[in-house]
Design an enzyme around this catalytic site. Sequence first.
Site, short mmCIF file in Angstrom:
data_model
loop_
_atom_site.label_atom_id
_atom_site.label_comp_id
_atom_site.label_asym_id
_atom_site.label_seq_id
_atom_site.Cartn_x
_atom_site.Cartn_y
_atom_site.Cartn_z
N PHE A 1 0.96 -1.15 -0.13
CA PHE A 1 -0.06 -0.37 0.17
C PHE A 1 1.07 1.49 0.04
O PHE A 1 1.67 1.38 0.63
CB PHE A 1 -1.43 -0.11 1.21
CG PHE A 1 -1.47 1.22 1.43
CD1 PHE A 1 -3.24 1.33 1.30
CD2 PHE A 1 -1.43 2.72 1.91
CE1 PHE A 1 -3.96 2.24 1.05
CE2 PHE A 1 -1.96 3.31 2.00
CZ PHE A 1 -3.29 3.65 1.86
N GLU A 2 0.95 2.05 -1.18
CA GLU A 2 1.20 3.19 -1.13
C GLU A 2 0.78 4.18 -2.07
O GLU A 2 0.30 3.99 -3.05
CB GLU A 2 3.24 3.15 -1.40
CG GLU A 2 3.30 2.98 -2.91
CD GLU A 2 4.90 3.50 -2.52
OE1 GLU A 2 6.03 3.06 -1.82
OE2 GLU A 2 5.58 2.66 -4.11
N ILE A 3 0.55 5.57 -1.65
CA ILE A 3 -0.22 6.63 -2.10
C ILE A 3 1.27 7.68 -2.55
O ILE A 3 1.77 7.74 -0.97
CB ILE A 3 -0.83 7.33 -1.52
CG1 ILE A 3 -2.11 6.25 -1.64
CG2 ILE A 3 -2.16 8.37 -2.66
CD1 ILE A 3 -3.28 6.65 -0.50
#
Length: 393
Positions: A290-292
């Site tokens: 998960f990375e934004i």
Amino acid sequence: MTIARPVRALIVAVVFAVCLLVVHFAGSSPSKASVFKLDSHERDPNLDPTHEPEGILRRTSKGYLPGPEGTERINATLLALVRNGELSGMLQAMNDLERTWNHKFNYPWTFFNDVPFTEEFKRRTRAATKAECHYEVIPDEHWAKPAWIDDDLYRESVKMLKENEIQYADKISYHQMCRWNSGMFYRHPALEHMQFYWRVEPKVHFFCDVDYDIFRYMQDNNKTYGFTITLYDAPHSIPTLWPETVKFLAEHPEHVHSNNAMDWLTDRVRRPEHNANANGYSTCHFWTNFEIADLSLWRSKAYEDYFNHLDRAGGFFYERWGDAPVHSIALGLFEDKSRIHWFRDIGYQHIPFFNCPNSPKCKGCVTGRLTDGEAWLNREDCRPNWFKFVGMG
């Protein structure tokens, strides 16, 4: 390999002395904060339907309300590196994210594979969303093992990694994936004009309804990186990553940000054995499944110089350097830590770990639960370290 060990030992011997110079360059000082204890049962005000936090909900002029007329989408995409055989897991992740968030904003999906996608994959993923879908093949020059990697040394290195029980060490595709996610994906022509991305992997879960535009929140609040979970890495998979980083910093002190997170990267208190076995690195890292993020992070001169240095050192193949520690070290050194945001309001799971907010908007996860695995896995949580040295913003 036996010849390389004395050299490695020599490098390790000088690491701590050089680290002192790095801290001087970085302008870091020991944190005066007491150890932060995360209260996982505290209600998350960002998800409380009666609460209107600053800059997040109810800002129609900025397009945070759901609906096609109110979204004012910005230049961003949902990004997935996925194989054709992972279709069912990808559909499950898509269905979760579409249900909890993207059906309100319809951000496009961009799928990457090292081989062409099948027609079935395209047909079924298109049916899972009202948003546009793009299907991209990774160029061979971005995926293949670089010419400077020695095959004999690679095979010997894999043997040593397997002896240390490093997962996936003998899978060349895993090494290629780690390298691609670290420093190649943002070079793909399909992302050339993209500003933000949200990385989504097959089989992950999303639990909470989120009613605001995540990407616009990032832009409006000057955030460049968003995470949900931070963990400790396996130190035997990255023994020379920190020594190579120290070597790079000695050559390029100008890249270190004055408001860095060096303390988080080098903390010796909670898991000193990790710090020792990783030769000075705490092994704390953002869990990058998960990375934004703002793509300008990876396109910066600091990161390009750093990745190219690591790539030439060969650790993506001779060890098992992953994109999680590589991205995290770079963020901790080169980025203003105030621009890194914990999305506490996004309920998320990648087996076996959870980020589960306390809110009636969340269904399917247990508040305060980090893992559904064995109890010892709770020791892998590095969020308290991040909150101790950086805070919860």
